[in-house]
Design a protein around this motif. Structure first.
Motif, mmCIF file in Angstrom:
data_model
loop_
_atom_site.group_PDB
_atom_site.id
_atom_site.type_symbol
_atom_site.label_atom_id
_atom_site.label_comp_id
_atom_site.label_asym_id
_atom_site.label_seq_id
_atom_site.Cartn_x
_atom_site.Cartn_y
_atom_site.Cartn_z
ATOM 1 N N LEU A 1 -11.902 -5.676 -19.286
ATOM 2 C CA LEU A 1 -12.123 -5.205 -20.740
ATOM 3 C C LEU A 1 -11.191 -4.025 -21.044
ATOM 4 C CD1 LEU A 1 -14.160 -5.469 -23.034
ATOM 5 C CD2 LEU A 1 -15.534 -3.885 -21.874
ATOM 6 N N MET A 2 -10.932 -3.275 -19.829
ATOM 7 C CA MET A 2 -10.368 -1.734 -20.029
ATOM 8 C C MET A 2 -8.963 -1.652 -19.410
ATOM 9 S SD MET A 2 -12.830 -0.302 -21.374
ATOM 10 C CE MET A 2 -12.226 1.344 -21.600
ATOM 11 N N LEU A 3 -8.412 -3.051 -19.063
ATOM 12 C CA LEU A 3 -7.209 -3.020 -18.585
ATOM 13 C C LEU A 3 -5.987 -2.587 -19.487
ATOM 14 C CD1 LEU A 3 -5.417 -3.900 -15.744
ATOM 15 C CD2 LEU A 3 -5.247 -5.962 -16.709
ATOM 16 N N PRO A 4 -6.011 -2.830 -20.629
ATOM 17 C CA PRO A 4 -5.193 -2.423 -21.686
ATOM 18 C C PRO A 4 -5.157 -0.950 -21.815
ATOM 19 C CG PRO A 4 -6.426 -4.458 -22.693
ATOM 20 C CD PRO A 4 -7.186 -3.763 -21.346
ATOM 21 N N TRP B 1 -14.706 8.368 -21.366
ATOM 22 C CA TRP B 1 -13.461 7.662 -21.911
ATOM 23 C C TRP B 1 -13.546 6.764 -23.048
ATOM 24 C CZ3 TRP B 1 -11.556 2.931 -18.327
ATOM 25 C CH2 TRP B 1 -10.247 2.638 -18.656
ATOM 26 N N LEU B 2 -14.557 6.195 -23.461
ATOM 27 C CA LEU B 2 -14.624 5.685 -24.939
ATOM 28 C C LEU B 2 -14.335 6.707 -26.075
ATOM 29 C CD1 LEU B 2 -17.360 2.904 -24.418
ATOM 30 C CD2 LEU B 2 -14.836 2.505 -24.628
ATOM 31 N N VAL C 1 -12.882 2.053 -31.954
ATOM 32 C CA VAL C 1 -12.653 0.930 -31.044
ATOM 33 C C VAL C 1 -13.831 -0.218 -31.124
ATOM 34 C CG1 VAL C 1 -13.135 0.708 -28.209
ATOM 35 C CG2 VAL C 1 -12.102 3.139 -29.260
ATOM 36 N N ALA C 2 -13.437 -1.262 -30.840
ATOM 37 C CA ALA C 2 -14.150 -2.436 -30.801
ATOM 38 C C ALA C 2 -14.018 -3.044 -29.645
ATOM 39 C CB ALA C 2 -13.554 -3.419 -32.113
ATOM 40 N N LEU C 3 -15.182 -2.963 -28.793
ATOM 41 C CA LEU C 3 -15.589 -3.854 -27.480
ATOM 42 C C LEU C 3 -15.827 -5.222 -27.872
ATOM 43 C CD1 LEU C 3 -16.981 -0.689 -25.518
ATOM 44 C CD2 LEU C 3 -14.513 -1.347 -25.391
ATOM 45 N N ILE C 4 -15.113 -6.046 -27.247
ATOM 46 C CA ILE C 4 -15.443 -7.582 -27.471
ATOM 47 C C ILE C 4 -15.388 -8.389 -26.256
ATOM 48 C CG2 ILE C 4 -15.033 -9.618 -28.755
ATOM 49 C CD1 ILE C 4 -13.113 -7.779 -30.777
ATOM 50 N N PHE C 5 -16.399 -8.719 -25.827
ATOM 51 C CA PHE C 5 -17.033 -9.441 -24.456
ATOM 52 C C PHE C 5 -17.507 -10.952 -24.725
ATOM 53 C CE2 PHE C 5 -18.138 -10.179 -20.358
ATOM 54 C CZ PHE C 5 -17.074 -9.713 -19.633
ATOM 55 N N ASP C 6 -16.891 -12.031 -24.507
ATOM 56 C CA ASP C 6 -17.222 -13.308 -24.390
ATOM 57 C C ASP C 6 -18.064 -13.741 -23.213
ATOM 58 O OD1 ASP C 6 -17.593 -15.528 -25.816
ATOM 59 O OD2 ASP C 6 -15.430 -16.179 -25.737
ATOM 60 N N ASP C 7 -19.064 -14.663 -23.597
ATOM 61 C CA ASP C 7 -19.758 -15.262 -22.538
ATOM 62 C C ASP C 7 -20.249 -14.217 -21.382
ATOM 63 O OD1 ASP C 7 -19.611 -17.948 -23.099
ATOM 64 O OD2 ASP C 7 -17.583 -18.384 -22.307
ATOM 65 N N PRO D 1 -17.499 6.304 -32.778
ATOM 66 C CA PRO D 1 -17.130 5.128 -33.684
ATOM 67 C C PRO D 1 -16.559 3.973 -32.733
ATOM 68 C CG PRO D 1 -15.466 6.725 -33.412
ATOM 69 C CD PRO D 1 -16.720 7.438 -32.611
ATOM 70 N N VAL D 2 -17.637 3.486 -31.935
ATOM 71 C CA VAL D 2 -17.468 2.476 -31.062
ATOM 72 C C VAL D 2 -18.322 1.232 -31.248
ATOM 73 C CG1 VAL D 2 -17.278 1.696 -28.592
ATOM 74 C CG2 VAL D 2 -16.511 3.853 -29.268
ATOM 75 N N ALA D 3 -17.657 0.058 -31.619
ATOM 76 C CA ALA D 3 -18.432 -1.244 -31.705
ATOM 77 C C ALA D 3 -18.508 -2.045 -30.497
ATOM 78 C CB ALA D 3 -18.239 -1.985 -32.927
ATOM 79 N N LEU D 4 -19.610 -2.518 -30.007
ATOM 80 C CA LEU D 4 -19.721 -3.320 -28.984
ATOM 81 C C LEU D 4 -20.056 -4.817 -29.488
ATOM 82 C CD1 LEU D 4 -19.615 -4.430 -26.056
ATOM 83 C CD2 LEU D 4 -21.800 -3.403 -25.618
ATOM 84 N N VAL D 5 -19.418 -5.800 -29.251
ATOM 85 C CA VAL D 5 -19.885 -7.353 -29.827
ATOM 86 C C VAL D 5 -19.783 -8.068 -28.622
ATOM 87 C CG1 VAL D 5 -19.452 -9.115 -31.296
ATOM 88 C CG2 VAL D 5 -19.311 -6.811 -32.132
ATOM 89 N N VAL D 6 -20.747 -8.812 -28.219
ATOM 90 C CA VAL D 6 -20.770 -9.661 -27.061
ATOM 91 C C VAL D 6 -21.285 -10.989 -27.433
ATOM 92 C CG1 VAL D 6 -20.966 -7.746 -25.272
ATOM 93 C CG2 VAL D 6 -23.060 -9.225 -26.070
#
Length: 1000
Positions: free
Chosen positions: A153-156, A196-197, A206-212, A235-240
């Protein structure tokens, strides 16, 4: 997080106004209309309540967000079928969360489109909100690697860690494997990740997007769960996303949940058409049923079909083949079960008949049921006798995972348990290897049972399997030919019928000479691009050559039915003569409705009263029938004499819409459309005709398509739509005339004559009708002449040919057309009034207008009013003429019959009435008695019943109604209710104008 946050408060967690224990979406069942195989899938509800996607929630927020459109101008509908609502909700969430923080979890079954939806989230975040998107996904084989998901998730943004202050940077570097050291505790790591976020969000949202997320490592899942509860103000959205039925690592009290349901039927069809446009409609219905609204399955399932299966020339296998991708998604839970449980599930998957025979297996397998239910794959009904699969794809995966030997053994066991012959025959067939004539004979009976239930597709499938089990080559060929006949004549599967016919010829090179093969070939030829003469000759030769000892009743019935169809569209005397001869020879072996069709359909003007009474009895018995072959026979027999088993016809049409008896359904649409036209429901007639034409175009039913064109042309003629009539002329020249389909020029001439009458071109109308039959004659087998008795007389009178008009009236009287049906009685009486001499015309017209049933056919009634008013006007009876002309103009306007309305308006102006109030204004001028009559008629009462309530005669009630209709601007009883509701209560002004107002 503060409980007052608009996205996370416990009692108002959802932006649609629902409480936190509700899911977004509405509830419903998976689609379950198509047939699945020889055994088939039972039409039973799927386990659980599954929301249907694309619908608004039951309690939407008053200011719900509009459908989302991306920054590049592409709308959500152009991206994902059936997900407008979900995309709008996600867009609304992201707009809020990228300002004030928030977390959302998308929950759904495998393949339902969670990843595709998250892709759209990423697209919106980047293009619309200019947010930094960080993406990760769970991977089963990395589940044991701590923080593997967080690293992905955070590698980039690892390069930005240098800007994070100590000790947070050290904690993050250690967790992500950048430094060596003791792993930080969860609180420390959570705080560090939030720091960090916050630093990243200072530059852009920031949009954190995590599948499965169900497959990620436990360490990542826990950290994301802790972060989700602490995003407020950032201002951070987490969508899983997460699979349904999996344990969630997120605290649902602090996370918004969006349940992704199966897409609805319309979206399923659109998606399937987009990705597999060449599928035969019946195959498409099968795929839609098995996919049950699962988008991935809709895309993947067609890839497992052969080219022949795609176009319908080959029957689909018992279990729809799954691609490897689908197999992985839906078989993983099954593979973990013990052998005994898998065996039980296989039996359940193959058990396609809803009876009590499966109950003993359920009762004896308590432990296996507990295991199966614990996986969420199945559910046992409360009665303990039925086992339901959560999703049809799970059922298909179970069947496909089994070996052929396991499947045959399971079918053999189910055959021994089956409590009815139909199920036993099907299971025996599936358990048999090689040939078995006993099983084939049982399947013959099963096919007849399926046909009697209205399941033609199943009947064809069973017939083909019976042929495969047959050792005798001629018998095998006959069974294949019968399946081919049903495929072309009833279901409209032209490619499949042709392929089955080819197989029949391969099975027996002499098959071309058999009655079954000749019938199948003739039906296919007549229904597609062939000529009617060739098909007629083929059938005649086969019937003459088949010895009585070899003539089976079903084959004979199919041959005569096909010949009737050919004669109807050939429309020539020599064709009908051959049909009459055949019916005369075989009458004792044919269904009575088919024998009666020789007169009531072939030459209806000469139907005897005894034949009509017999047909009435058959129609009454057929209304509850579901066999499309029988229903079609009876409906055709009654078509021209105004007798139809309407409920049975509508059932056949509904089956055709679901991909079943398409050819039969298209033919039934023609008859319903014709009735709608004559009863003044012209919009409905056009809709039914257009549906028939579209259905025929999709299935290649060229000949039946022309039947659908006939009522469509009549509506076009009545409304002055010359463009459609020009198109019909072109199609007639290009298709019908080269194939000698003689009925088609008759259809076109009838419509041309009606158009000319509406425009007052009486001599042109006379010439058109002359091509059908000379006035004073009703040629044998020219069925349309019976329906045009009034049209011909009006054309003659308008052309000054009064003698010919009277001759035609007398000819109709001598034939007894009045006694055939109430509509023909009205037409004959109206024709007599048109042709009546000056000394008796008033009484003749008054008799027609006083008929209790005259308002049943408003177009004919308006023409009578117009002719009567015109006659009075020519005799200087201006005041008496005006009400008739006004009523005619009102009914024509309600029908949108503009040429006729213009004729009525011109005649009205000629009486000296320069301007009149609109008909809608007159609605407020109904007398109290007229209002009560209209109210009772709108409630469904007949004229006789209304008269009994109001102490009036039926004639008086009819007189009130034909004055009420134009005042309300309607043409039939069907429009009374809405018209009465629209009447201003105090006679307030209306702004609607009519044709008369526009013309003046």
């Amino acid at each position: 997080m503060n409980a007052s946050h608009p996205l996370t408060e416990k009692t108002t967690a959802y932006w649609d106004g629902r409480s936190s224990n509700e899911h977004v979406g509405t509830r419903g069942d998976y689609p379950r209309s198509a047939r699945s195989s020889l055994i088939g899938l039972p039409n039973s509800p799927s386990f659980g309540d599954h929301p249907v996607a694309g619908q608004a929630p039951a309690n939407p927020m008053a200011s719900s967000p509009p459908p989302h459109r991306f920054a590049d101008g592409r709308s959500a509908r152009e991206q994902l079928w059936g997900r407008d609502y979900e995309l709008a909700q996600l867009a609304h969430f992201l707009e809020l969360a990228t300002r004030t923080g928030g977390a959302l979890v998308v929950v759904g079954e495998p393949g339902v489109g969670k990843t595709a939806l998250l892709n759209q989230v990423a697209r919106q975040a980047a293009h619309d909100l200019h947010a930094r998107q960080l993406r990760g996904a769970g991977f089963e084989f990395e589940a044991k690697l701590s923080f593997a998901g967080l690293h992905q998730l955070m590698l980039p943004v690892l390069h930005t860690l240098e800007g994070v202050a100590e000790p947070h940077r050290t904690a993050l570097n250690t967790a992500l494997g950048m430094d060596v050291g003791d792993p930080p505790d969860h609180i420390m790591l959570t705080t560090s990740l939030l720091v960090w976020l916050r630093q990243l969000a200072a530059e852009e949202p920031v949009a954190l997007i995590f599948d499965d997320i169900q497959w990620t490592d436990p360490a990542t899942a826990r950290i994301l769960s802790l972060v989700a509860r602490r995003l407020e103000g950032m201002p951070v959205a987490l969508v899983v996303s997460q699979r349904t039925g999996e344990g969630s690592p997120l605290d649902r009290r602090h996370v918004v949940e969006l349940e992704l349901a199966p897409i609805d039927a319309a979206a399923s069809e659109a998606l399937l058409r987009e990705h597999s446009p060449h599928l035969h409609p019946a195959v498409r219905r099968r795929i839609e049923h098995v996919a049950a609204g699962n988008p991935l399955a809709l895309v993947e399932l067609p890839r497992g079909l052969s080219t022949g299966q795609e176009v319908g020339s080959e029957m689909l296998p018992e279990s729809t083949p799954l691609t490897e991708r689908l197999r992985r998604l839906f078989a993983d839970r099954v593979e973990e079960l013990p052998d005994s449980t898998r065996e039980l599930l296989l039996l359940a998957a193959l058990h396609g008949v809803d009876d009590a025979s499966f109950a003993p297996l359920i009762a004896a397998a308590a432990d296996d049921l507990v295991r199966a239910e614990s996986t969420g794959l199945v559910h046992v009904a409360r009665d303990g006798q039925h086992l339901r699969f959560r999703h049809p794809l799970t059922r298909a995966a179970i069947v496909e995972m089994a070996t052929p030997g396991d499947r045959r053994s399971a079918h053999a066991r189910l055959a021994r348990l089956a409590s009815n012959p139909f199920a036993r025959a099907l299971h025996r067939a599936e358990s048999t290897v090689g040939f078995d004539d006993d099983v084939a004979r049982d399947l013959d009976d099963a096919a007849i049972t399926a046909l009697g239930r209205g399941d033609v597709v199943r009947a064809i499938t069973v017939m083909i399997r019976a042929a495969e089990l047959t050792t005798d080559l001629p018998r095998r060929s006959r069974r294949l030919a019968e399946a081919a006949y049903l495929g072309s004549h009833v279901t409209g599967r032209m490619d499949g019928a042709q392929a089955m016919l080819h197989r029949a010829r391969l099975a027996n090179p002499d098959a071309v000479s058999t009655l079954e093969s000749a019938t199948a070939a003739a039906s296919h030829l007549a229904n597609s691009e062939g000529g009617v003469d060739s098909a007629h000759r083929m059938l005649t030769a086969a019937l003459d050559a088949t010895p009585r000892a070899e003539r089976e009743p079903r084959a004979l019935e199919a041959a005569v039915t096909t010949m009737l169809f050919i004669c109807a569209f050939g429309g020539r005397e020599e064709l009908w003569a051959g049909f009459e001869d055949i019916v005369g020879r075989f009458a004792g072996e044919l269904p009575r409705a088919l024998s009666l069709s020789n007169i009531t359909f072939g030459d209806p003007a000469r139907s005897a009263p005894s034949e009509l009474r017999e047909l009435d009895s058959i129609v009454a018995m057929t209304d509850n029938d579901v066999n499309p072959v029988r229903v079609l026979q009876v409906a055709v027999a009654g078509h021209y004499v105004n007798r139809m088993p309407k409920r049975a016809v509508e059932r056949v049409i509904n089956d055709a819409r679901a991909g079943g008896a398409v050819a039969a359904g298209a033919t039934c649409l023609i008859m319903l459309a014709a009735d709608a036209f004559f009863e003044g429901r012209w919009d409905e007639a056009r809709h039914l005709s257009d549906e028939c034409i579209a259905m025929c175009e999709e299935h290649g039913l060229k000949t039946i398509q022309w039947g659908g064109m006939s009522p469509r042309m009549l509506v076009a003629a009545g409304r002055g739509d010359k463009g459609f009539l020009a198109y019909a002329h072109e199609q007639m020249r290009n298709w019908a005339l080269p194939r000698r389909a003689g009925a088609v020029p008759t259809f076109v001439a009838n419509a041309d004559g009606l158009l000319a009458l509406g425009e007052g071109r009486f001599r042109d109308a006379y010439e058109h009708y002359l091509t059908i039959g000379k006035p004073g004659t009703f040629p044998v087998h020219e069925q349309v002449t019976m329906w045009t008795v009034l049209d011909v007389v009006e054309a003659c009178v308008g052309s000054g040919l009064l003698d010919e008009a009277q001759l035609h009236v007398h000819a109709a009287s001598n034939l007894g057309l009045r006694e055939i049906s109430p509509r023909l009685r009205l037409l004959c009486d109206a024709a007599a009034a048109f042709a009546a001499p000056d000394e008796s015309y008033e009484q003749a017209f008054e008799t027609v207008l006083a008929s209790p049933l005259s308002d049943t056919w408003p177009f004919h009634l308006a023409r009578v009013e117009l002719a009567y008013g015109d006659r009075l006007r020519h005799h200087r009876e201006m005041r008496r003429a005006r009400p008739h002309l006004e009523r005619a103009a009102g009914i024509f306007s309600a029908l949108n019959a503009l040429p006729w309305a213009e004729r009525a308006a011109a005649a009205l102006r000629a009486t000296g009435q320069v301007r009149r109030r609109s008909f809608s204004q007159e609605a407020t001028d109904l007398t109290p008695q007229e209002k009560e009559v209209a109210r009772l008629a709108a409630s469904g009462l007949s004229n006789k019943q209304i008269g009994e309530r109001m102490f009036l005669s039926a004639r008086t009630v009819s007189g009130h109604l034909y004055r009420v209709f134009p005042k309300l601007g309607v043409s039939s009883r069907a429009g009374l209710r809405d018209a009465l509701m629209a009447v201003p209560p105090t006679g307030g002004p209306e702004t609607r104008t009519t044709v008369v107002d526009r013309l003046e």
